[in-house]
Every structure is written in structure tokens, then in C-alpha cells.
Design a protein around this motif. Structure first.
Motif, PDB file in Angstrom:
ATOM      1  N   GLU A   1       0.845  -1.204   0.000  1.00 17.06           N
ATOM      2  CA  GLU A   1       0.000   0.000   0.000  1.00 17.06           C
ATOM      3  C   GLU A   1       0.877   1.249   0.000  1.00 17.06           C
ATOM      4  O   GLU A   1       0.582   2.224  -0.661  1.00 17.06           O
ATOM      5  N   GLY A   2       1.984   1.209   0.745  1.00 18.16           N
ATOM      6  CA  GLY A   2       2.898   2.350   0.785  1.00 18.16           C
ATOM      7  C   GLY A   2       3.518   2.622  -0.574  1.00 18.16           C
ATOM      8  O   GLY A   2       3.637   3.773  -0.991  1.00 18.16           O
ATOM      9  N   ALA A   3       3.916   1.575  -1.281  1.00 19.05           N
ATOM     10  CA  ALA A   3       4.515   1.741  -2.601  1.00 19.05           C
ATOM     11  C   ALA A   3       3.502   2.325  -3.585  1.00 19.05           C
ATOM     12  O   ALA A   3       3.838   3.199  -4.389  1.00 19.05           O
ATOM     13  N   LEU A   4       2.267   1.853  -3.514  1.00 15.10           N
ATOM     14  CA  LEU A   4       1.237   2.363  -4.419  1.00 15.10           C
ATOM     15  C   LEU A   4       0.928   3.834  -4.132  1.00 15.10           C
ATOM     16  O   LEU A   4       0.760   4.632  -5.054  1.00 15.10           O
ATOM     17  N   SER A   5       0.887   4.194  -2.854  1.00 11.40           N
ATOM     18  CA  SER A   5       0.651   5.597  -2.495  1.00 11.40           C
ATOM     19  C   SER A   5       1.795   6.481  -2.967  1.00 11.40           C
ATOM     20  O   SER A   5       1.580   7.567  -3.514  1.00 11.40           O
ATOM     21  N   CYS A   6       3.039   6.032  -2.776  1.00 11.96           N
ATOM     22  CA  CYS A   6       4.198   6.798  -3.231  1.00 11.96           C
ATOM     23  C   CYS A   6       4.190   6.946  -4.755  1.00 11.96           C
ATOM     24  O   CYS A   6       4.509   8.014  -5.277  1.00 11.96           O
ATOM     25  N   ALA A   7       3.831   5.885  -5.448  1.00 14.20           N
ATOM     26  CA  ALA A   7       3.774   5.950  -6.908  1.00 14.20           C
ATOM     27  C   ALA A   7       2.728   6.966  -7.358  1.00 14.20           C
ATOM     28  O   ALA A   7       2.971   7.738  -8.294  1.00 14.20           O
ATOM     29  N   ALA A   8       1.588   6.992  -6.702  1.00 22.97           N
ATOM     30  CA  ALA A   8       0.536   7.946  -7.068  1.00 22.97           C
ATOM     31  C   ALA A   8       0.989   9.377  -6.825  1.00 22.97           C
ATOM     32  O   ALA A   8       0.741  10.262  -7.653  1.00 22.97           O
ATOM     33  N   ILE A   9       1.675   9.623  -5.719  1.00 18.25           N
ATOM     34  CA  ILE A   9       2.186  10.965  -5.437  1.00 18.25           C
ATOM     35  C   ILE A   9       3.225  11.365  -6.467  1.00 18.25           C
ATOM     36  O   ILE A   9       3.209  12.481  -6.997  1.00 18.25           O
ATOM     37  N   LEU A  10       4.141  10.452  -6.785  1.00 20.93           N
ATOM     38  CA  LEU A  10       5.181  10.737  -7.769  1.00 20.93           C
ATOM     39  C   LEU A  10       4.575  11.070  -9.135  1.00 20.93           C
ATOM     40  O   LEU A  10       4.977  12.039  -9.787  1.00 20.93           O
ATOM     41  N   VAL A  11       3.602  10.293  -9.567  1.00 23.56           N
ATOM     42  CA  VAL A  11       2.951  10.548 -10.857  1.00 23.56           C
ATOM     43  C   VAL A  11       2.279  11.917 -10.845  1.00 23.56           C
ATOM     44  O   VAL A  11       2.353  12.664 -11.825  1.00 23.56           O
ATOM     45  N   GLY A  12       1.641  12.271  -9.739  1.00 21.70           N
ATOM     46  CA  GLY A  12       1.012  13.592  -9.639  1.00 21.70           C
ATOM     47  C   GLY A  12       2.021  14.716  -9.799  1.00 21.70           C
ATOM     48  O   GLY A  12       1.781  15.674 -10.533  1.00 21.70           O
ATOM     49  N   TYR A  13       3.155  14.603  -9.120  1.00 23.54           N
ATOM     50  CA  TYR A  13       4.199  15.626  -9.246  1.00 23.54           C
ATOM     51  C   TYR A  13       4.746  15.691 -10.660  1.00 23.54           C
ATOM     52  O   TYR A  13       4.928  16.777 -11.228  1.00 23.54           O
ATOM     53  N   VAL A  14       5.045  14.534 -11.231  1.00 23.10           N
ATOM     54  CA  VAL A  14       5.629  14.493 -12.575  1.00 23.10           C
ATOM     55  C   VAL A  14       4.676  15.088 -13.599  1.00 23.10           C
ATOM     56  O   VAL A  14       5.100  15.833 -14.493  1.00 23.10           O
ATOM     57  N   ARG A  15       3.397  14.821 -13.465  1.00 18.16           N
ATOM     58  CA  ARG A  15       2.425  15.377 -14.420  1.00 18.16           C
ATOM     59  C   ARG A  15       2.367  16.895 -14.333  1.00 18.16           C
ATOM     60  O   ARG A  15       2.083  17.558 -15.324  1.00 18.16           O
ATOM     61  N   ARG A  16       2.637  17.467 -13.149  1.00 11.11           N
ATOM     62  CA  ARG A  16       2.653  18.933 -13.008  1.00 11.11           C
ATOM     63  C   ARG A  16       3.946  19.531 -13.561  1.00 11.11           C
ATOM     64  O   ARG A  16       3.957  20.667 -14.013  1.00 11.11           O
ATOM     65  N   LEU A  17       5.033  18.778 -13.509  1.00 14.24           N
ATOM     66  CA  LEU A  17       6.333  19.280 -13.939  1.00 14.24           C
ATOM     67  C   LEU A  17       6.560  19.170 -15.449  1.00 14.24           C
ATOM     68  O   LEU A  17       7.378  19.896 -16.001  1.00 14.24           O
ATOM     69  N   LEU A  18       5.861  18.255 -16.092  1.00 13.78           N
ATOM     70  CA  LEU A  18       6.092  17.993 -17.511  1.00 13.78           C
ATOM     71  C   LEU A  18       4.930  18.485 -18.361  1.00 13.78           C
ATOM     72  O   LEU A  18       3.806  18.601 -17.896  1.00 13.78           O
ATOM     73  N   PRO A  19       5.201  18.729 -19.643  1.00 16.67           N
ATOM     74  CA  PRO A  19       4.110  19.097 -20.541  1.00 16.67           C
ATOM     75  C   PRO A  19       3.139  17.924 -20.725  1.00 16.67           C
ATOM     76  O   PRO A  19       3.516  16.774 -20.484  1.00 16.67           O
TER      77      PRO A  19
END
Length: 69
Positions: A12-30
Motif C-alpha cells: 500500500e505504501g509503494a502504491l501511495s508513493c507511486a501515485a504521489i510521484l505521478v502527480g508531481y511528474v504530471r505537473r512538472l512535464l508538458p
């Protein structure tokens, strides 16, 4: 956050971290660059390099390019 995934089993921790990372990356990239980020992350040496290459639209190596329909 990326260090968490090195050798970590899926949890569950890995899935939560992955979701947070994807959210950040989507804001940083076009828009549409997330797949490029993931591809460069798999092929490259780290997060900063993958972000930079995805941001600049550097194509993936031919063996790793997505094929169209």
C-alpha cells in the motif's frame, strides 16, 4: 521517494508513493510527457535526467519506443 522503490515489494505504501510521484511528474512535464519520463527513467541514470529528457521531448531508444495502432 524513488529510493523507496529500490527492491521494495508492492505494498500500500509503494502504491501511495507511486501515485504521489505521478502527480508531481504530471505537473512538472508538458501534457503527454509522462510516458517519456517513465521510459527515460527505465533507461537512464536517475530522476533528474529522466525529467529533463522528457521535458525536452528526447526520443527513447528505438527498442523502447511505443508502437502505434
Amino acid at each position: 521517494m524513488l529510493a523507496f522503490f529500490d527492491g521494495a515489494a508492492e505494498s500500500e505504501g509503494a502504491l501511495s508513493c507511486a501515485a504521489i510521484l505521478v502527480g508531481y511528474v504530471r505537473r512538472l512535464l508538458p501534457p503527454g510527457a509522462l510516458a517519456g519520463y517513465v521510459g527515460h527513467l527505465e533507461l537512464g541514470d536517475g530522476h533528474e535526467e529522466a525529467l529533463d529528457r522528457a521535458r525536452r521531448g528526447v526520443p527513447l531508444e528505438p527498442a523502447h519506443e511505443e508502437t502505434g495502432p
